[in-house]
Write an enzyme that holds these catalytic residues in place. Structure first.
Site, PDB file in Angstrom:
ATOM      1  N   ASN A  10      45.721  33.072  47.284  1.00  0.00           N
ATOM      2  CA  ASN A  10      45.150  33.505  47.774  1.00  0.00           C
ATOM      3  C   ASN A  10      44.503  31.432  46.877  1.00  0.00           C
ATOM      4  OD1 ASN A  10      42.379  34.053  46.677  1.00  0.00           O
ATOM      5  ND2 ASN A  10      42.896  34.890  44.994  1.00  0.00           N
ATOM      6  N   ARG A  87      44.385  36.351  51.059  1.00  0.00           N
ATOM      7  CA  ARG A  87      43.926  36.863  51.094  1.00  0.00           C
ATOM      8  C   ARG A  87      42.409  36.120  51.191  1.00  0.00           C
ATOM      9  NH1 ARG A  87      40.016  36.411  45.126  1.00  0.00           N
ATOM     10  NH2 ARG A  87      38.542  38.335  46.064  1.00  0.00           N
ATOM     11  N   HIS A 176      35.450  43.028  46.936  1.00  0.00           N
ATOM     12  CA  HIS A 176      36.710  43.352  46.313  1.00  0.00           C
ATOM     13  C   HIS A 176      37.362  44.841  46.853  1.00  0.00           C
ATOM     14  CE1 HIS A 176      34.445  42.375  41.873  1.00  0.00           C
ATOM     15  NE2 HIS A 176      35.537  41.043  42.536  1.00  0.00           N
ATOM     16  N   ASN A 207      35.511  38.561  36.373  1.00  0.00           N
ATOM     17  CA  ASN A 207      34.804  37.525  35.973  1.00  0.00           C
ATOM     18  C   ASN A 207      33.535  37.714  36.638  1.00  0.00           C
ATOM     19  OD1 ASN A 207      35.857  36.103  34.073  1.00  0.00           O
ATOM     20  ND2 ASN A 207      37.757  35.431  36.025  1.00  0.00           N
ATOM     21  N   ARG A 237      28.039  35.652  36.474  1.00  0.00           N
ATOM     22  CA  ARG A 237      26.791  35.780  37.867  1.00  0.00           C
ATOM     23  C   ARG A 237      25.612  36.736  37.165  1.00  0.00           C
ATOM     24  NH1 ARG A 237      30.973  37.272  42.374  1.00  0.00           N
ATOM     25  NH2 ARG A 237      32.206  35.818  41.633  1.00  0.00           N
ATOM     26  N   GLU A 381      45.728  43.562  43.786  1.00  0.00           N
ATOM     27  CA  GLU A 381      45.778  42.560  45.274  1.00  0.00           C
ATOM     28  C   GLU A 381      46.602  42.549  45.459  1.00  0.00           C
ATOM     29  OE1 GLU A 381      41.076  41.621  44.931  1.00  0.00           O
ATOM     30  OE2 GLU A 381      41.847  41.463  42.721  1.00  0.00           O
TER      31      GLU A 381
END
Ligand code: ADP
Length: 402
Positions: A10, A87, A176, A207, A237, A381
Site C-alpha cells: 500500500n 492497493r 474503503h 482517519n 476532513r 484489508e
C-alpha cells in the site's frame, strides 16, 4: 480457499505499508512500514515473529525501500511467494474488480489519476518499483472503489448537468470498498447468514471514515463520493459542507481554491472542531477531562455518523445488522454508544457490557437482544487484498475451491 503467500503493498506519496499474507494463517509472518521516503529521515520498520526491527534508509525512494525489503520477503516467504497485491485507491469506472497488472492496467490507473491526484500516482510508484524488482511475479491491483462500481445510478449520480458525468466522470465513486466488503462477509459468517442473502450497514471509522449499505454482498450506497472528502466527519476532513463555501470564502476572505481545499482536507474534521487533535483517543481523554472542544468534536462526529447510517438505511430492504470497524469503530465504546443512541428509529440498542468489552481486536455482537444486530468486526484489508490477488492469479478450480 486458494493457497500461497502474497506480498501486499500500500504505497503513499512518502510511505509504503506492506504485509506478507498467507490466507491460511491467522497472522502475518511479516509486516511493516517504510516511511518518510525521499527524506534524510527515511526508515524501514518491520515486525517478524513478534519482534520489531528498524533500519535507517536515508534518502531512499520507493524503489530503494522495496529493494531493501526484497531479501526479507524472500527469506520469510521463500518459494511460497505467489504474487504481489497492490492497493490502488481509485479505479474510476474502468475497474469493478481486481485486475492483473499489465501495460493496459497501468495505463488505465494512470488515466484515472486526475480523479485521485494524490493517491494514484503514489500507488503507481509502488507498482513500477515492484515490477522492476519482481519482474517474474504476477501482480494484481485491488481498488478501493471497485466494490462500489455496482451502485445503482440513482445512488452514484450527482444532481449536476449530465455532461459533467458523461464527459468528465463527475459522479460518486465511494472508497474503503475492500474494507466494507471484507467486514460484511465476516459479519454474515458471524451471524450464520449467507452473504448472498443478508443486509448490512457498515461504518468504517479510521482517519478517513465512511458508511456503506450492503445488500446480498453488493454495495448499494456509500457516503464518500467523487473524492474521499464527502460524507462523514473525519480526522482532518470536514465531510459534507455546503459547496457554496468555496465561493463564500473567496468573496469574504479572498481565499484561493487551494486554500479552501487544503482547509477542508487537512484542518477540519475532528481537528478543526476540537482545536486539539485529529485522534479520537486523545479526544476521548480530553473529553473525560472536560475539554469543551473535544466534547463538541465527538458529539458532531457521532451525530453525523448516525445521520449517514439512517440515510443508508434507505438502500436496504431489511436490516440484518450494523457493523463497526476501523480504528475508532473497533475501539471506541463511547463513539459506538453515542452513535447508536441516535438510531432508536432503526430500533438499534446496545448492550453496555458487551460494548465495553469489544476493544483491541475483539470482535462480536454488542447489541441488546431482541433488537437488530450490532457487531464489532475488525477489518483486514491486507487479507482481502491477498485473497483477491490469489483469486486473480489462480482462479478457483473445483480442486482449490474452499
Ligand atoms: P487509518 O484510517 O489511518 O487506517 P485507523 O483505522 O488506524 O486509521 O484509525 C485511527 C483512529 O482510530 C484514530 O482516530 C485513533 O485515535 C482511533 N483509535 C485507535 N484506538 C482507539 C481507542 N482505543 N479508542 C478510541 N479511538 C481509538
Amino acid at each position: 480457499m486458494p493457497s500461497g503467500t502474497i506480498l501486499v503493498i500500500n504505497c503513499g506519496s512518502s510511505s509504503i505499508k506492506f504485509a506478507l499474507v498467507d490466507p491460511q494463517q491467522p497472522t502475518f509472518p511479516l509486516n511493516g512500514l517504510a516511511e518518510r521516503l525521499g527524506s534524510p529521515e527515511a526508515a524501514l520498520h518491520w515486525q517478524q515473529d513478534g519482534q520489531k526491527h528498524s533500519v535507517a534508509i536515508a534518502g531512499a525512494d520507493h524503489l530503494a525501500a522495496l529493494a531493501q525489503l526484497l531479501p526479507l520477503v524472500q527469506t520469510v516467504a521463500g518459494a511460497q511467494l505467489a504474487g504481489i497485491g497492490h492497493r490502488v485507491v481509485h479505479g474510476g469506472e474502468h475497474f469493478s474488480a481486481a485486475s492483473r497488472i499489465d501495460a493496459l492496467t497501468v495505463a488505465a490507473i494512470r488515466a484515472t489519476a486526475p480523479l485521485a491526484p494524490l493517491h494514484n500516482p503514489a500507488n503507481l510508484q509502488g507498482i513500477d518499483a515492484a515490477l522492476a524488482l519482481f519482474p517474474d511475479l504476477p501482480q494484481v491491483a485491488v481498488f478501493d472503489t471497485a466494490f462500489h462500481q455496482d451502485l445503482p445510478e440513482h445512488a452514484y449520480r450527482y444532481a449536476l448537468p449530465e455532461t459533467l458525468y458523461r464527459e468528465h466522470g463527475v459522479r460518486r465513486y465511494g472508497f474503503h470498498g475492500t474494507s466494507h466488503r471484507y467486514v460484511s462477509m465476516r459479519a454474515a459468517e458471524m451471524a450464520g447468514l449467507p452473504v448472498a442473502d443478508s443486509c448490512w450497514l457498515s461504518a468504517h471509522l479510521g482517519n478517513g471514515s465512511s458508511t456503506c449499505a450492503i445488500v446480498n454482498g453488493r454495495s448499494r450506497d456509500t457516503s464518500m463520493g467523487l473524492t474521499p472528502l464527502e460524507g462523514l466527519v473525519m480526522g482532518t476532513r470536514s465531510g459534507d459542507v455546503d459547496p457554496n463555501l468555496f465561493g463564500h470564502l473567496s468573496r469574504t476572505l479572498g481565499w484561493s481554491l487551494e486554500q479552501t481545499e487544503h482547509m477542508l482536507n487537512h484542518d477540519s474534521g475532528l481537528l478543526g472542531l476540537s482545536g486539539l487533535s485529529n485522534d479520537m483517543r486523545s479526544l476521548e481523554q480530553a473529553h473525560a477531562e472536560g475539554h469543551p472542544g473535544a466534547t463538541l468534536a465527538i458529539e458532531v462526529f457521532c451525530y453525523r455518523l448516525a445521520k449517514s447510517l439512517a440515510a443508508m438505511g434507505c438502500a436496504l430492504p431489511q436490516l440484518d445488522g450494523l457493523i463497526f470497524t476501523g480504528g475508532i469503530g473497533e475501539n471506541s465504546a463511547l463513539v459506538r454508544s453515542k452513535t447508536v443512541g441516535h438510531l432508536k428509529l432503526l430500533n438499534l440498542r446496545l448492550d453496555p457490557a458487551a460494548n465495553a468489552a469489544c476493544v483491541r481486536g475483539a470482535s462480536g455482537p454488542i447489541g441488546e437482544s431482541g433488537h437488530p444486530r450490532v457487531l464489532v468486526v475488525p477489518t483486514n484489508e491486507e487479507r482481502q487484498i491477498a485473497l483477491d490477488t490469489l483469486a486473480e492469479i489462480a482462479p478457483p478450480t473445483p480442486q482449490n475451491q474452499g
